[in-house]
Design an enzyme around this catalytic site. Structure first.
Site, PDB file in Angstrom:
ATOM      1  N   CYS A   1       0.863  -1.181   0.000  1.00 20.68           N
ATOM      2  CA  CYS A   1       0.000   0.000   0.000  1.00 20.68           C
ATOM      3  C   CYS A   1       0.896   1.226   0.000  1.00 20.68           C
ATOM      4  O   CYS A   1       1.642   1.457   0.955  1.00 20.68           O
ATOM      5  CB  CYS A   1      -0.919   0.000   1.215  1.00 20.68           C
ATOM      6  SG  CYS A   1      -1.941   1.489   1.326  1.00 20.68           S
TER       7      CYS A   1
ATOM      8  N   HIS B   1      -3.572  -4.360 -10.618  1.00 24.37           N
ATOM      9  CA  HIS B   1      -4.465  -3.243 -10.946  1.00 24.37           C
ATOM     10  C   HIS B   1      -4.974  -3.372 -12.369  1.00 24.37           C
ATOM     11  O   HIS B   1      -4.272  -3.877 -13.256  1.00 24.37           O
ATOM     12  CB  HIS B   1      -3.733  -1.907 -10.803  1.00 24.37           C
ATOM     13  CG  HIS B   1      -3.365  -1.576  -9.401  1.00 24.37           C
ATOM     14  ND1 HIS B   1      -4.165  -0.821  -8.575  1.00 24.37           N
ATOM     15  CD2 HIS B   1      -2.279  -1.915  -8.674  1.00 24.37           C
ATOM     16  CE1 HIS B   1      -3.580  -0.703  -7.388  1.00 24.37           C
ATOM     17  NE2 HIS B   1      -2.444  -1.367  -7.421  1.00 24.37           N
TER      18      HIS B   1
ATOM     19  N   GLU C   1     -10.896  -0.414  -4.470  1.00 27.63           N
ATOM     20  CA  GLU C   1      -9.791  -1.226  -3.956  1.00 27.63           C
ATOM     21  C   GLU C   1     -10.242  -2.637  -3.606  1.00 27.63           C
ATOM     22  O   GLU C   1     -11.293  -2.818  -2.980  1.00 27.63           O
ATOM     23  CB  GLU C   1      -9.174  -0.568  -2.718  1.00 27.63           C
ATOM     24  CG  GLU C   1      -8.314   0.638  -3.035  1.00 27.63           C
ATOM     25  CD  GLU C   1      -7.360   0.959  -1.914  1.00 27.63           C
ATOM     26  OE1 GLU C   1      -6.560   0.061  -1.536  1.00 27.63           O
ATOM     27  OE2 GLU C   1      -7.395   2.100  -1.405  1.00 27.63           O
ATOM     28  N   ARG C   2      -9.446  -3.578  -4.007  1.00 25.88           N
ATOM     29  CA  ARG C   2      -9.689  -4.976  -3.680  1.00 25.88           C
ATOM     30  C   ARG C   2      -9.738  -5.140  -2.158  1.00 25.88           C
ATOM     31  O   ARG C   2      -8.796  -4.823  -1.457  1.00 25.88           O
ATOM     32  CB  ARG C   2      -8.565  -5.830  -4.276  1.00 25.88           C
ATOM     33  CG  ARG C   2      -8.662  -7.310  -3.985  1.00 25.88           C
ATOM     34  CD  ARG C   2      -7.534  -8.086  -4.642  1.00 25.88           C
ATOM     35  NE  ARG C   2      -6.215  -7.689  -4.151  1.00 25.88           N
ATOM     36  CZ  ARG C   2      -5.086  -8.352  -4.414  1.00 25.88           C
ATOM     37  NH1 ARG C   2      -5.116  -9.425  -5.186  1.00 25.88           N
ATOM     38  NH2 ARG C   2      -3.941  -7.938  -3.944  1.00 25.88           N
TER      39      ARG C   2
END
Length: 290
Positions: free
Chosen positions: A96, A174, A223-224
């Site tokens: 992240c 992504h 976001e996953r």
């Protein structure tokens, strides 16, 4: 210094007399990078068990602290420090970008390091944080996000329409889709469909992006494991890379997200992606685990 104290019941029946026998207090700091907010715990002082469950409980906006997830700061035999990230649904992320910048600020301002160049051990490799310090405070942080990988064009269908985008791995996967008008995208409905598309068995982060003027790109992210968030550092990097790959932008872009802007530079010489942005401490608190 004021503290927020929240009681989180992790197991047992609230009516059980044994419910209150074992407790411990965990100090935490809530921080955000461009609005992407996480709960940070120094596990060298406050080791915790079952971070997956705690991330779900603590991330809840009404019954917990409220966040996009939980970040654990620890020691490492490979780097200066270690980082583990758990999404709001309890799944563990490999990397992240926003959290790494916040960790740099945390480490320096809480006296864990006096270095302005810090190495961070993550599940996607060692990352180098360059801290830009002014008057004893970390103003911004530049993170060497490494070399992007798995870049290819991909066409998928969701909500009855096809989308053509570019897949980019920044240590996590992504899918970047460029559109003419980002306001027309129903991210709340399209996002989960693309995240869980059969083409991506491990699930994927999804970015919709609109190219503006002067190297600026407007981006929104699903976001996953967390859903719509205010920002995503790795997503901003992936968007800048995809824009350069497809001739939509140069090697440096300002990625404008719901929560703020990050500057991304894709170095042509070494292939590394450099991400620069701010980090903000929101508040410190204590939370009780029973």
């Amino acid at each position: 210094m004021s503290y927020l104290c929240i009681v989180i019941k992790t197991k047992g029946n609230i009516n059980s007399p044994t419910e209150y026998k074992m407790t411990k207090m965990i100090k935490f700091t809530k921080m955000h990078g461009a609005g992407n907010d996480y709960i940070y715990v120094d596990t060298t002082k406050y080791p915790i068990e079952s971070p997956e469950k705690l991330s779900v409980a603590w991330s809840a906006p009404h019954t917990g602290i409220g966040s996009d997830g939980l970040v654990l700061i620890g020691s490492s035999d490979k780097a200066d420090f270690n980082m583990r990230i758990f999404n709001a649904d309890g799944s563990e992320a490999k990397m992240c970008g926003n959290a790494s910048r916040c960790i740099g600020k945390y480490l320096y301002e809480y006296g864990l390091t006096s270095k302005t160049a810090v190495t961070l051990d993550t599940l996607s490799g060692i990352k180098v944080l360059k801290l830009h310090v002014e008057d004893g405070r970390v103003d911004t942080v530049t993170v060497d996000m490494g070399i992007p990988a798995d870049m290819q064009e991909q066409t998928v269908e969701a909500c009855g329409r096809p989308f053509t985008g570019t897949t980019v791995s920044m240590g996590n996967p992504h899918l970047v889709i460029f559109v003419d008008d980002i306001k027309e995208i129903d991210l709340e409905n399209i996002g989960p469909k693309l995240e869980n598309h059969p083409l991506f068995p491990g699930r994927i982060n999804v970015e919709f992006a609109q190219v503006l003027e002067n190297g600026k790109i407007r981006m929104r992210v699903w976001e996953r494991g967390s859903g719509i968030t205010q920002a995503c550092g790795t997503g901003a990097c992936a968007t800048a890379v995809a824009a350069a790959l497809t001739g939509r932008a140069g090697r440096t872009s300002d990625i404008i997200m719901d929560g703020g802007t990050l500057t991304i530079e894709w170095d042509e010489k070494n292939g590394h992606v450099m991400m620069t942005g701010g980090a903000v401490r929101v508040f410190d608190g204590e939370i009780e685990i029973r």
